[in-house]
Design an enzyme around this catalytic site. Structure first.
Site, PDB file in Angstrom:
ATOM      1  N   PHE A  32     -12.780 -20.907   1.925  1.00  0.00           N
ATOM      2  CA  PHE A  32     -12.846 -19.616   2.301  1.00  0.00           C
ATOM      3  C   PHE A  32     -11.603 -19.130   3.596  1.00  0.00           C
ATOM      4  O   PHE A  32     -11.858 -19.564   4.789  1.00  0.00           O
ATOM      5  CB  PHE A  32     -14.309 -20.037   3.463  1.00  0.00           C
ATOM      6  CG  PHE A  32     -14.637 -18.025   3.611  1.00  0.00           C
ATOM      7  CD1 PHE A  32     -15.329 -17.541   2.636  1.00  0.00           C
ATOM      8  CD2 PHE A  32     -14.842 -16.897   4.732  1.00  0.00           C
ATOM      9  CE1 PHE A  32     -15.624 -16.871   2.185  1.00  0.00           C
ATOM     10  CE2 PHE A  32     -15.116 -16.339   4.946  1.00  0.00           C
ATOM     11  CZ  PHE A  32     -16.083 -15.255   3.896  1.00  0.00           C
ATOM     12  N   GLY A  36      -5.324 -19.782   9.198  1.00  0.00           N
ATOM     13  CA  GLY A  36      -4.885 -20.696   9.663  1.00  0.00           C
ATOM     14  C   GLY A  36      -4.283 -21.904   8.188  1.00  0.00           C
ATOM     15  O   GLY A  36      -3.225 -22.704   8.413  1.00  0.00           O
ATOM     16  N   HIS A  37      -5.110 -21.579   7.727  1.00  0.00           N
ATOM     17  CA  HIS A  37      -4.919 -22.480   6.123  1.00  0.00           C
ATOM     18  C   HIS A  37      -3.676 -21.912   6.098  1.00  0.00           C
ATOM     19  O   HIS A  37      -3.460 -22.907   4.859  1.00  0.00           O
ATOM     20  CB  HIS A  37      -6.287 -22.473   5.195  1.00  0.00           C
ATOM     21  CG  HIS A  37      -7.492 -22.356   5.569  1.00  0.00           C
ATOM     22  ND1 HIS A  37      -8.469 -21.569   5.956  1.00  0.00           N
ATOM     23  CD2 HIS A  37      -8.409 -23.319   5.846  1.00  0.00           C
ATOM     24  CE1 HIS A  37      -9.249 -22.279   6.044  1.00  0.00           C
ATOM     25  NE2 HIS A  37      -9.626 -23.181   6.223  1.00  0.00           N
ATOM     26  N   GLN A  61     -19.705 -34.580   6.752  1.00  0.00           N
ATOM     27  CA  GLN A  61     -19.580 -34.203   7.469  1.00  0.00           C
ATOM     28  C   GLN A  61     -20.260 -33.230   8.387  1.00  0.00           C
ATOM     29  O   GLN A  61     -20.012 -32.943   9.458  1.00  0.00           O
ATOM     30  CB  GLN A  61     -18.001 -33.756   7.772  1.00  0.00           C
ATOM     31  CG  GLN A  61     -17.966 -32.751   7.094  1.00  0.00           C
ATOM     32  CD  GLN A  61     -16.262 -32.226   7.027  1.00  0.00           C
ATOM     33  OE1 GLN A  61     -15.265 -32.658   6.299  1.00  0.00           O
ATOM     34  NE2 GLN A  61     -15.797 -31.406   7.977  1.00  0.00           N
ATOM     35  N   ASP A 150      -8.389 -27.971  15.461  1.00  0.00           N
ATOM     36  CA  ASP A 150      -9.107 -29.492  15.619  1.00  0.00           C
ATOM     37  C   ASP A 150      -8.177 -30.553  15.727  1.00  0.00           C
ATOM     38  O   ASP A 150      -8.008 -31.020  15.679  1.00  0.00           O
ATOM     39  CB  ASP A 150     -10.233 -29.161  14.270  1.00  0.00           C
ATOM     40  CG  ASP A 150     -10.156 -28.516  12.831  1.00  0.00           C
ATOM     41  OD1 ASP A 150     -11.612 -27.947  14.133  1.00  0.00           O
ATOM     42  OD2 ASP A 150      -9.692 -27.384  12.709  1.00  0.00           O
ATOM     43  N   VAL A 176      -3.217 -20.358  15.021  1.00  0.00           N
ATOM     44  CA  VAL A 176      -2.969 -19.519  14.661  1.00  0.00           C
ATOM     45  C   VAL A 176      -4.840 -18.794  14.643  1.00  0.00           C
ATOM     46  O   VAL A 176      -5.609 -18.998  14.660  1.00  0.00           O
ATOM     47  CB  VAL A 176      -3.177 -19.097  12.452  1.00  0.00           C
ATOM     48  CG1 VAL A 176      -2.849 -17.846  12.483  1.00  0.00           C
ATOM     49  CG2 VAL A 176      -1.731 -20.505  12.742  1.00  0.00           C
TER      50      VAL A 176
HETATM   51  P1  AMP Z   1     -11.533 -25.836   7.213  1.00  0.00           P
HETATM   52  O1  AMP Z   1     -11.575 -25.653   6.169  1.00  0.00           O
HETATM   53  O2  AMP Z   1     -12.495 -25.605   8.525  1.00  0.00           O
HETATM   54  O3  AMP Z   1     -12.020 -27.406   7.279  1.00  0.00           O
HETATM   55  O4  AMP Z   1      -9.939 -26.422   7.757  1.00  0.00           O
HETATM   56  C1  AMP Z   1      -8.801 -26.709   7.310  1.00  0.00           C
HETATM   57  C2  AMP Z   1      -7.612 -27.164   7.933  1.00  0.00           C
HETATM   58  O5  AMP Z   1      -7.913 -25.782   8.279  1.00  0.00           O
HETATM   59  C3  AMP Z   1      -8.307 -28.207   9.174  1.00  0.00           C
HETATM   60  O6  AMP Z   1      -6.633 -29.085   8.961  1.00  0.00           O
HETATM   61  C4  AMP Z   1      -8.257 -26.947  10.583  1.00  0.00           C
HETATM   62  O7  AMP Z   1      -7.738 -27.445  11.300  1.00  0.00           O
HETATM   63  C5  AMP Z   1      -6.717 -26.035   9.762  1.00  0.00           C
HETATM   64  N1  AMP Z   1      -7.379 -24.935  10.445  1.00  0.00           N
HETATM   65  C6  AMP Z   1      -8.402 -24.482  10.601  1.00  0.00           C
HETATM   66  N2  AMP Z   1      -8.212 -23.407  11.518  1.00  0.00           N
HETATM   67  C7  AMP Z   1      -7.082 -23.002  11.857  1.00  0.00           C
HETATM   68  C8  AMP Z   1      -6.079 -22.438  13.065  1.00  0.00           C
HETATM   69  N3  AMP Z   1      -6.489 -21.169  12.967  1.00  0.00           N
HETATM   70  N4  AMP Z   1      -5.291 -22.548  12.571  1.00  0.00           N
HETATM   71  C9  AMP Z   1      -4.703 -23.124  12.439  1.00  0.00           C
HETATM   72  N5  AMP Z   1      -5.431 -24.285  11.554  1.00  0.00           N
HETATM   73  C10 AMP Z   1      -6.795 -24.421  10.764  1.00  0.00           C
END
Ligand code: AMP
Length: 282
Positions: A32, A36-37, A61, A150, A176
């Site tokens: 999704f 940020g990703h 998790q 995170d 982000v």
């Molecule tokens: P997730 O899909 O939520 O597990 O996130 C995957 C990666 O994207 C993890 O390393 C998160 O820390 C990073 N991530 C999620 N949201 C953000 C954001 N707003 N800014 C920067 N990195 C992000």
């Protein structure tokens, strides 16, 4: 761009890339995808020959009452975003592929988990460390990219890489945000319109903390109490935690000094949001 669904195929790909001496930048995600990703992928693209991302909503998790089933998923959209960003390989395994039978060994994170999300989500970081151990072995990246949104996860991954001697460079990437300051998150789509309107107050509170510290306040308890009271009046959600700790140790501190993290988690009706800032206090 290749979509790889099995561990065997992924290992085959990795072998071919390694035979050509190509460096692999790895971005683990739960999909999704949002900006940020994307910033993690862009960073990986800059410094590596090949970018591999994984999209895997990892059941290990999630706690029993958490949102594993309702976690937002849209692989077709993710595929397009990854392709546009020049990702080379998307590793997209099923749960059965990753965990065909109950694991006989799991990772247990023993440090830095008695605070923040580690305390509110027992077992969460064990699940993160376990899936990353598998992913790191399968993908064998030179560098792995993690978001500072995170921040506790970054600290835990640092421990995992060091304690288990993965030859991987950990690259933390800044958070982000939306224009109004709300940290981008796949879970933001589950906020009601009213909650979405007030959610930027979480980041505003973090900014206020920064101002109060700049104005000379150093007492952690006083800061925490004042910030808690101030945040409480601006949101309808319940504050899961508001903590000020040393970073990256995540230790309790009486007064703010050196590198610290101010971190907040708020529970809304259908979603729990987290955010933080890390600052260096002279
Ligand atoms: P997730 O899909 O939520 O597990 O996130 C995957 C990666 O994207 C993890 O390393 C998160 O820390 C990073 N991530 C999620 N949201 C953000 C954001 N707003 N800014 C920067 N990195 C992000």
């Amino acid at each position: 761009m290749k979509i790889v669904r099995t561990i065997e195929d992924m290992q085959q790909q990795v072998q071919e890339l390694k035979a050509q001496n190509l460096s692999i930048g790895f971005v683990p995600t739960m999909g999704f995808l949002h900006e940020g990703h994307m910033s993690l992928m862009e960073e990986a693209k800059k410094h590596n020959d090949i970018v591999v991302i994984s999209i895997f909503v990892n059941p290990l998790q999630f706690g029993p009452n958490e949102d594993f089933d309702s976690y937002p998923r849209d692989f077709e959209r993710d595929e397009k975003i990854a392709e546009q960003l020049g990702v080379d390989v998307v590793f997209y395994p099923s749960v059965d592929q990753m965990y065909p039978k109950p694991l006989s060994i799991k990772m247990t994170v023993t440090d830095r988990t008695n605070v923040l999300c580690g305390r509110s989500r027992p077992g969460h970081f064990d699940g993160v460390a376990t899936v990353l151990t598998k992913l790191f072995h399968i993908i064998q990246p030179s560098r792995a990219y993690f978001g500072l949104k995170d921040a506790q996860q970054v600290a835990v991954v640092d421990g995992l890489i060091n304690d288990f001697n993965f030859p991987i460079e950990l690259v933390p990437v800044p958070t982000v945000r939306e224009e109004d300051g709300l940290a981008k998150s796949s879970r933001n789509v589950r906020l009601t319109p009213e909650e979405r309107k007030e959610a930027p107050n979480i980041y505003k509170t973090l900014q206020v903390a920064k101002e109060w510290i700049a104005d000379g306040e150093r007492d952690t308890n006083k800061l925490t109490d004042r910030l808690f009271a101030s945040l409480e009046t601006t949101i309808s959600g319940s504050i899961d935690y508001l903590e000020i700790l040393s970073y990256p140790e995540l230790g309790n501190i009486d007064s703010v000094d050196g590198k610290i993290i101010i971190a907040i988690a708020v529970k809304y009706s259908n979603v729990r949001l987290i955010d933080n800032i890390i600052i260096d206090v002279a």
